[in-house]
Scaffold this active site. Structure first.
Site, PDB file in Angstrom:
ATOM      1  N   GLU A 120       2.485  -8.912  11.317  1.00 38.30           N
ATOM      2  CA  GLU A 120       1.161  -9.432  11.690  1.00 38.30           C
ATOM      3  C   GLU A 120       0.082  -8.368  11.508  1.00 38.30           C
ATOM      4  O   GLU A 120      -0.775  -8.157  12.359  1.00 38.30           O
ATOM      5  CB  GLU A 120       1.194  -9.961  13.126  1.00 38.30           C
ATOM      6  CG  GLU A 120       2.265 -11.026  13.346  1.00 38.30           C
ATOM      7  CD  GLU A 120       2.283 -11.598  14.758  1.00 38.30           C
ATOM      8  OE1 GLU A 120       1.523 -11.078  15.616  1.00 38.30           O
ATOM      9  OE2 GLU A 120       3.031 -12.548  15.008  1.00 38.30           O
ATOM     10  N   GLU A 267       9.431 -15.847  12.748  1.00 35.71           N
ATOM     11  CA  GLU A 267       9.555 -15.790  14.210  1.00 35.71           C
ATOM     12  C   GLU A 267       9.164 -17.122  14.820  1.00 35.71           C
ATOM     13  O   GLU A 267       8.125 -17.691  14.465  1.00 35.71           O
ATOM     14  CB  GLU A 267       8.647 -14.708  14.824  1.00 35.71           C
ATOM     15  CG  GLU A 267       9.048 -13.283  14.575  1.00 35.71           C
ATOM     16  CD  GLU A 267       8.093 -12.304  15.266  1.00 35.71           C
ATOM     17  OE1 GLU A 267       7.413 -12.709  16.242  1.00 35.71           O
ATOM     18  OE2 GLU A 267       8.022 -11.142  14.826  1.00 35.71           O
TER      19      GLU A 267
END
Length: 515
Positions: A120, A267
């Protein structure tokens, strides 16, 4: 820096990559190590094997785990940490050194198939964004130089935060401030035949949604007619927030004029414990989400706009990471304790808990909709004198966790049912129970009547230092390749080689049977 690895013909590596892709959809698991007492790598491997987990994602390139995974069927995604991205993005030699140390050194014995560059990055360390794509390019070039680019793909996981308005999916687009970087990422993925890595959490979509969406939508539960979620532009019905998030990503990719870039969810998951202000972080919700997630992913379909593109997914996460900062829930996403016992029943395959002879193996379990008071009465009755043996669900017992009324009742109901069914015993318990051919055993908790060898003793024998008293942060399915498939593939490759070299045998290779 020059890479020193054994030569492997590109056509062979291409063949391996094609073979891996042909194995089909999977559910994988993330392995975080922000843990006070990290289990031995051999014990982690034992947990994976016992639960038929064959795809894992590491957040770094942990040497102990990579060595432990050698000569197994486990496919590994290694990670460049956020702290490493800057150095690699500024130096091709640093990228080559990283590949040499963390990838080439373990191949081919350890089946590394992907490199996740950072985690991220755009939303957590935006100052590093300018070197993100260069880092990906340098790593890919290092793989090309070593003939590993067919087997090992490079991408970078992004959070749903890069899409400011994910609903309706058809109107979704990436945050315009990242358009230049995102365009470069997508161009790289397109050129290298890699996937867009997405971290998608319906838990946060629901808890931060101010009640806009019902919790059933986040948990993959059926929606009533009046609660159907429909995209007003396409009239596509979305049965789950997970599908809507994935579709929003596909539409955002399309908005930048790209197509045919598959989305892989690196995820997703649900916390099983939270603080006083986190009422939705419960064992029941986590069990529901992850089991329904597995069923959803393994039906091999994509979201409404991309029905033919399955969504390979990694559950977050194997163990709780008790050293993570933040709210209580942040430390309670794990699906296993470090001693190998499961936090709640979870099957990483639609058939993993089906016994070899399902016609003979019938289990009695509590229903999802059972009334709590009736369930408690049923449990108390089943555990009465000369009925079920309930020692396993007492504190310290092998089936004490998950410590929920439903799980305990299921164990007691089944034990009583297995003992009495031959003499007319039924599975009803005042309407709170039902029969199933799915083996509810999980980890070290073995239900009476189970023949599930993968969950039985011997697969994992933890050292006494590990225990569930301090829980510490999902799972994989891979279609197994039969001997016939390997022989067919080998025959095909031999023909290709013969055609390319005029029938003269210049090299050979050995195809090992899958374990």
């Amino acid at each position: 820096m020059e890479l020193h690895i054994p030569f492997c013909p590109p056509v062979f590596l291409l063949f391996l990559a094609m073979l891996t892709t042909s194995l089909g959809v999977f559910v994988g698991v993330n392995i975080g190590t922000d843990i006070s007492s990290v289990p031995e790598a051999s014990d982690v491997l034992a947990i994976l094997k016992a639960n038929q987990i064959t795809h894992v994602r590491l957040y770094d390139a942990n040497a102990h785990l990579l060595k432990a995974f050698s000569n197994t069927s486990i496919e590994v995604m290694v990670g460049v940490t956020n702290e490493e991205v800057l150095g690699i993005g500024e130096s091709p030699s640093a990228a080559a050194a990283w590949v040499n140390k963390n990838v080439a050194a373990y191949l081919p014995s350890t089946n590394i198939t992907a490199i996740a560059v950072g985690s991220e990055v755009l939303t957590t360390i935006p100052n590093v964004a300018p070197v993100l794509v260069p880092a990906m390019n340098y790593l890919h070039k290092a793989l090309v130089a070593s003939n590993l680019n067919y087997q090992v793909k490079v991408s970078t996981p992004q959070s749903m935060d890069v899409i400011p308005k994910p609903f309706p999916p058809s109107a979704a687009s990436f945050n315009s401030s990242w358009n230049s970087t995102m365009y470069q990422i997508l161009q790289f993925l397109k050129n290298t035949n890699s996937s867009f890595m997405l971290n998608a959490y319906p838990y946060y979509g629901y808890t931060n949604g101010d009640g806009i969406f019902p919790i059933d939508y986040a948990l993959f539960r059926p929606l009533t007619a009046v609660k159907q979620i429909v995209d007003p532009n396409t009239l596509f019905h979305y049965d789950s927030m997970f599908d809507a998030m994935v579709d929003a990503t596909y539409y955002s990719i399309k908005d930048l004029s790209f197509s045919d870039i598959p989305v892989i969810v690196t995820e997703t998951g649900w916390p099983w414990l939270g603080g006083a202000n986190e009422p939705d972080a419960t064992v029941e919700n986590a069990e529901t989400f992850n089991n329904n997630l597995v069923k959803r992913v393994l039906n091999s379909s994509g979201p409404p706009s991309q029905l033919t593109k399955p969504v390979n997914t990694y559950i977050y996460e194997l163990f709780n990471e008790d050293k993570r900062p933040g709210p209580v829930s942040e430390r309670n996403w794990g699906v296993f304790f470090t001693n190998g016992s499961s936090v709640y029943p979870l099957s990483f395959s639609t058939s993993a808990r089906i016994t070899a002879n399902s016609s003979a193996a019938i289990f009695c379990v509590a229903t999802d909709e059972a009334d709590t008071d009736k369930l408690q009465d049923g449990l108390d009755w089943a555990c009465g004198q000369n009925r079920a043996n309930c020692s396993a669900i007492q504190q310290g017992g092998t089936c004490y966790f998950p410590n929920t009324l439903k799980s305990h009742a299921s164990y007691a109901y089944n034990d009583y049912y297995q003992k009495t069914r031959s003499i007319g015993g039924t599975c009803d318990f005042d309407g709170t129970a039902t029969t199933t051919t799915v083996d509810p055993s999980s980890g070290t908790c073995i239900f009476t009547g189970s023949t599930n060898s993968s969950a039985s003793g011997g697969a994992f024998s933890p050292p006494t230092a590990f225990g569930p008293s301090s829980p510490i942060g999902g799972g994989t399915v891979k279609l197994l390749v039969s001997e016939a498939q390997f022989l067919a593939a080998a025959t095909f490759l031999a023909l290709v080689l013969w055609l390319n070299i005029g029938g003269t045998v210049l090299s050979y290779f050995i195809v090992e049977k899958a374990v």
